[in-house]
Design a protein around this motif. Structure first.
Motif, PDB file in Angstrom:
ATOM      1  N   GLN A   1      22.875  -5.936 -76.010  1.00 60.12           N
ATOM      2  CA  GLN A   1      23.453  -4.705 -75.295  1.00 60.12           C
ATOM      3  C   GLN A   1      24.890  -4.923 -75.706  1.00 60.12           C
ATOM      4  O   GLN A   1      25.755  -5.267 -75.420  1.00 60.12           O
ATOM      5  CB  GLN A   1      23.317  -4.968 -74.062  1.00 60.12           C
TER       6      GLN A   1
ATOM      7  N   ILE B   1      17.218  -7.148 -78.408  1.00 51.75           N
ATOM      8  CA  ILE B   1      18.470  -6.290 -79.041  1.00 51.75           C
ATOM      9  C   ILE B   1      19.552  -6.563 -78.010  1.00 51.75           C
ATOM     10  O   ILE B   1      19.309  -6.453 -76.859  1.00 51.75           O
ATOM     11  CB  ILE B   1      17.978  -4.967 -78.918  1.00 51.75           C
TER      12      ILE B   1
ATOM     13  N   THR C   1      11.330  -8.073 -80.647  1.00 50.21           N
ATOM     14  CA  THR C   1      12.611  -8.634 -81.172  1.00 50.21           C
ATOM     15  C   THR C   1      13.573  -8.221 -80.164  1.00 50.21           C
ATOM     16  O   THR C   1      13.730  -6.959 -79.803  1.00 50.21           O
ATOM     17  CB  THR C   1      12.946  -8.310 -82.574  1.00 50.21           C
TER      18      THR C   1
ATOM     19  N   THR D   1      19.224  -7.947 -73.168  1.00 45.18           N
ATOM     20  CA  THR D   1      18.334  -8.504 -74.441  1.00 45.18           C
ATOM     21  C   THR D   1      17.416  -7.469 -74.863  1.00 45.18           C
ATOM     22  O   THR D   1      16.783  -7.690 -76.029  1.00 45.18           O
ATOM     23  CB  THR D   1      17.652  -9.696 -74.090  1.00 45.18           C
ATOM     24  N   GLY D   2      17.060  -6.271 -74.247  1.00 44.44           N
ATOM     25  CA  GLY D   2      16.038  -5.314 -74.507  1.00 44.44           C
ATOM     26  C   GLY D   2      14.759  -5.840 -74.416  1.00 44.44           C
ATOM     27  O   GLY D   2      13.788  -5.161 -74.795  1.00 44.44           O
TER      28      GLY D   2
END
Length: 201
Positions: A162, A160, A158, A116-117
């Protein structure tokens, strides 16, 4: 009691008979082989194998497969929304295989971060584990155990997806959206763990 999913069909191992259409009394290894075969090769949606010695039964069951362990998180943010990933058209929770030398907690945090970053994660408590069966391309039969943790996200980034892991979207969902969008398009295991999350909330 153990609930194991295979292609969204359910095998329940319990001490006493459950109210299922198909029930088998545990009489050793062969009973488990029959149960798995029925789930794989018939239209039977759920099977219950029951017997007094449930831990012995579970041990026999795990010996039928190569066991892979994974860890993941049910992540909530400041608004109480939950974090979901979308992969191959289904909503899921971030998770992945535990690497050599990692603790369950380290693996869960790393996988959520990678998929998910998001970095500012606080790991709270262990929620539960889920089990599912699948067959690898080489024919190996796998029992995957996933350990789930409750987590909180305290940052403002926010998320991101993968993309190299086939994740097309990462989204925060409130309870209404979870009911309307996620539950109709997710896996039985995920429904179980969300249920545990809400029961303990």
């Amino acid at each position: 009691m153990y609930k194991v999913f295979m292609n969204e069909k359910k095998l329940t191992l319990s001490k006493y008979p459950e109210d299922f259409e198909k029930k088998l009394r545990y009489e050793g290894f062969a009973t488990l082989e029959i149960a798995v075969d029925l789930l794989q090769n018939t239209s039977c949606p759920e099977i219950n194998v029951y017997g007094e010695e449930i831990e012995e039964m579970w041990e026999d069951f795990t010996h039928m497969f190569k066991v892979i362990e994974a860890a993941g998180g049910v992540v909530s943010n400041k608004e109480g929304k939950l974090l979901f990933i979308r992969r191959i058209g289904r909503w899921d929770l971030p998770k992945g295989k535990i690497e050599k030398g990692e603790s369950l907690e380290q693996a869960a945090l790393r996988e959520v971060e990678e998929e998910t970053g998001l970095k500012e994660l606080i790991l709270e408590e262990f929620l539960n584990n889920t089990f599912h069966l699948y067959t690898e391309r080489n024919g190996d039969k796998i029992l995957k155990t996933t350990y789930w943790f409750r987590m909180r996200y305290v940052g403002n980034e926010t998320p991101i997806p993968q993309t190299e892991e086939g994740i097309s979207e990462v989204a925060w969902k409130d309870q209404e959206a979870v009911t309307a969008e996620v539950l109709p398009q997710t896996f039985q295991n995920i429904k179980l763990i969300l249920n545990d999350f809400w029961l303990q909330h």
